[in-house]
Design a protein around this motif. Structure first.
Motif: not given
Length: 100
Positions: A22, A24-25
């Motif tokens: 992901r 966002s990570k």
């Protein structure tokens, strides 16, 4: 082949890595390093062939490498490290060949 083509794969590897799925990570610092490498690659696109021809090759290589990177990242993540090393070796070889 333009020197800049050999920086695309390491830039994508630096930007996305192998473990995070992901965006966002993904750590912010790694994304910045990848963007800087892509910017350097874009600046070097006209080195041996001129900007018009180098831009065409760079864009085509960017699309092809990005598609290949995504597929290998999913299906064969071990191969990504090997291809990164090969790409950096090609960058060094082309850089030395361009200088001399």
């Amino acid at each position: 082949m333009p020197i800049s083509v050999f920086l695309i794969w390491p830039a994508l590897h630096a930007m996305y890595g192998l473990k995070e799925h992901r965006s966002s990570k993904i750590p912010y610092n790694r994304r910045i390093v990848g963007r800087i490498l892509l910017f350097i690659s874009a600046c070097l696109m006209g080195m041996p062939l001129g900007f018009e021809h180098g831009f065409f090759i760079w864009l085509f290589a960017l699309m092809a490498v990005a598609i290949t990177f995504v597929q290998l990242r999913i299906w064969q993540p071990r191969a990504v490290h090997l291809i990164t090393v090969i790409s950096l070796a090609g960058l060094i070889y082309q850089g030395i060949d361009y200088v001399y």
